[in-house]
Design an enzyme around this catalytic site. Sequence first.
Site, PDB file in Angstrom:
ATOM      1  N   ASN A  22     -11.781 -33.262  23.402  1.00 55.63           N
ATOM      2  CA  ASN A  22     -11.757 -31.880  23.860  1.00 55.63           C
ATOM      3  C   ASN A  22     -13.090 -31.405  24.419  1.00 55.63           C
ATOM      4  O   ASN A  22     -13.140 -30.529  25.258  1.00 55.63           O
ATOM      5  CB  ASN A  22     -11.305 -30.958  22.717  1.00 55.63           C
ATOM      6  CG  ASN A  22     -11.950 -31.283  21.397  1.00 55.63           C
ATOM      7  OD1 ASN A  22     -11.874 -32.409  20.914  1.00 55.63           O
ATOM      8  ND2 ASN A  22     -12.601 -30.309  20.791  1.00 55.63           N
ATOM      9  N   GLN A  81      -5.271 -32.841  23.882  1.00 54.35           N
ATOM     10  CA  GLN A  81      -5.929 -32.569  25.169  1.00 54.35           C
ATOM     11  C   GLN A  81      -5.395 -33.436  26.291  1.00 54.35           C
ATOM     12  O   GLN A  81      -5.463 -33.053  27.459  1.00 54.35           O
ATOM     13  CB  GLN A  81      -7.451 -32.773  25.053  1.00 54.35           C
ATOM     14  CG  GLN A  81      -8.159 -31.704  24.251  1.00 54.35           C
ATOM     15  CD  GLN A  81      -8.094 -30.317  24.881  1.00 54.35           C
ATOM     16  OE1 GLN A  81      -7.822 -30.145  26.060  1.00 54.35           O
ATOM     17  NE2 GLN A  81      -8.341 -29.307  24.071  1.00 54.35           N
ATOM     18  N   SER A 106       0.036 -29.821  21.195  1.00 56.88           N
ATOM     19  CA  SER A 106      -0.022 -28.403  20.845  1.00 56.88           C
ATOM     20  C   SER A 106       0.378 -27.560  22.042  1.00 56.88           C
ATOM     21  O   SER A 106      -0.054 -27.821  23.173  1.00 56.88           O
ATOM     22  CB  SER A 106      -1.446 -28.052  20.407  1.00 56.88           C
ATOM     23  OG  SER A 106      -1.591 -26.651  20.295  1.00 56.88           O
ATOM     24  N   THR A 119      11.857 -22.318   8.880  1.00 56.56           N
ATOM     25  CA  THR A 119      12.775 -21.872   9.929  1.00 56.56           C
ATOM     26  C   THR A 119      12.152 -22.105  11.297  1.00 56.56           C
ATOM     27  O   THR A 119      10.966 -21.819  11.507  1.00 56.56           O
ATOM     28  CB  THR A 119      13.102 -20.376   9.728  1.00 56.56           C
ATOM     29  OG1 THR A 119      13.683 -20.235   8.435  1.00 56.56           O
ATOM     30  CG2 THR A 119      14.068 -19.874  10.785  1.00 56.56           C
ATOM     31  N   CYS A 143     -24.227 -20.689  17.430  1.00 52.09           N
ATOM     32  CA  CYS A 143     -25.102 -19.893  16.577  1.00 52.09           C
ATOM     33  C   CYS A 143     -24.382 -18.630  16.131  1.00 52.09           C
ATOM     34  O   CYS A 143     -24.530 -18.186  15.006  1.00 52.09           O
ATOM     35  CB  CYS A 143     -26.369 -19.514  17.328  1.00 52.09           C
ATOM     36  SG  CYS A 143     -27.243 -20.967  17.901  1.00 52.09           S
TER      37      CYS A 143
HETATM   38  C1  LIG Z   1      -6.956 -27.561  20.131  1.00 60.56           C
HETATM   39  C2  LIG Z   1      -6.977 -28.921  19.551  1.00 60.56           C
HETATM   40  C3  LIG Z   1      -6.359 -29.176  18.324  1.00 60.56           C
HETATM   41  C4  LIG Z   1      -5.754 -28.104  17.470  1.00 60.56           C
HETATM   42  O1  LIG Z   1      -4.575 -27.577  17.981  1.00 60.56           O
HETATM   43  P1  LIG Z   1      -4.072 -26.170  17.398  1.00 60.56           P
HETATM   44  O2  LIG Z   1      -2.698 -26.025  17.960  1.00 60.56           O
HETATM   45  O3  LIG Z   1      -5.010 -25.139  17.908  1.00 60.56           O
HETATM   46  O4  LIG Z   1      -4.085 -26.274  15.923  1.00 60.56           O
HETATM   47  C5  LIG Z   1      -6.382 -30.466  17.844  1.00 60.56           C
HETATM   48  N1  LIG Z   1      -6.966 -31.451  18.549  1.00 60.56           N
HETATM   49  C6  LIG Z   1      -7.558 -31.240  19.726  1.00 60.56           C
HETATM   50  C7  LIG Z   1      -8.167 -32.385  20.448  1.00 60.56           C
HETATM   51  C8  LIG Z   1      -7.594 -29.970  20.265  1.00 60.56           C
HETATM   52  O5  LIG Z   1      -8.201 -29.754  21.427  1.00 60.56           O
END
Ligand SMILES: *Cc1c(COP(=O)(O)O)cnc(C)c1O
Length: 407
Positions: free
Chosen positions: A151, A179, A199, A237, A327
């Site tokens: 990512n 990603q 995701s 659900t 930060c």
């Molecule tokens: C965003 C991301 C996740 C997490 O996905 P979520 O749906 O936000 O929990 C896991 N792995 C990578 C590489 C991501 O970029």
Amino acid sequence: MEKIYMDNNATTAVKPAVLEAMLPYFCEQFGNPSSVHWAGQMVGGAIDTAREQVAKLLNCSAAEVIFLSCGSEGDNHAIKGTAEALKEKGNHIITTTVEHPAVLETCEALEKDGFEVTYLKVDQDGMLDLAELEAAITDKTILISVMWANNETGNIYPIDEIGQIAKKHKVRFHTDAVQAVGKVPVDVRKANVDMAVISGHKIGAPKGIGAMYLRRGTRISRFMHGGHQERFRRAGTHNVPGIVGLGLACELALENMDKDYTYVRNLRDKLEQGILSNIPDVKLNGHPNADLRLPNTLNVSFDFIEGESLLLFFDMKGIAASSGSACSSGSLEPSHVMGAMGVDVVLAHSSTRFSLSAENTESEVDFVLEELPKIVQRLRDMSPLYQRADPTPLSCDECRMVQKACV
Ligand SMILES: *Cc1c(COP(=O)(O)O)cnc(C)c1O
């Protein structure tokens, strides 16, 4: 002020067609798909369709797709579920130092429960040594977990080759494909993957929906206990609108993959070349061969600058990007990915990620290329490190700029 969004690896906007497809499932078709009556029956078909759409993108069968709440849940489920299911067989897990926290922290939690984890190092380009991976496998190894693409840097890992190694040693293989999916082809069969996680909100579907590919016959412990949804593999659900949205986002991603790859990659390459050739003391983070990175991701460090202040200056110009240091979140630790690549701490703090999408335009890239050198110069003029490196005193104009910047 024009708003420019270049933080698509953090999250994406829901695609209008996806939203439209979801809307009927909030009010008119609100039923619980587990119910036997008409209201439940109305939505069952929509879930089947979405499952097919996800399966097509990943090249698996619909029965191998489990819907869950997010990428993090999928990573937790895959890793903890394997550890629990295979703990009689062994207690060793192999992963990398550059995984998403959803993988890293899950592995760290398992270490507290008696599992042993090998965290593979990466080289300065962020790449793995597959001989080292293979050498790490022991007769206690139950799982290899390597992300499909990173990512922060966009680096794409050789999942097909890792799949071959896993197969040869009969070790289960999980990949966080969050990603990669939608940006480059993700073929779980070809790659010999046992579990892959995606995701919704990274590919134009909403937040709070994800899916896992679980190869047929792969034994995994339940993570959510309760109802018998998802063939007893994930209780809770169904998030019907989310599932419908994820399904369509997958279909659109597959349809547009080649077109989007070329379009986004051209924009990213223009941004990359513009930054590397026009700004001094800048370093690319990630593999120098752009073919080995996601088409949308660019990660660069600007020497003498702190990434978070760069983001604030960007924000004043309406530009949204992200930084390897945080930060403001209370952590002075620079990104673990930069650390794993051996990027010097100061440079790691200045690492900045631009992650584009097909929604970005060439004029947005031009705007960033116009503003960025000015912002970088301004911040360097304010930096004690930079002034030591270049003792030329500031001009009156420059002094005024710095004062303005400090307000
Ligand atoms: C965003 C991301 C996740 C997490 O996905 P979520 O749906 O936000 O929990 C896991 N792995 C990578 C590489 C991501 O970029």
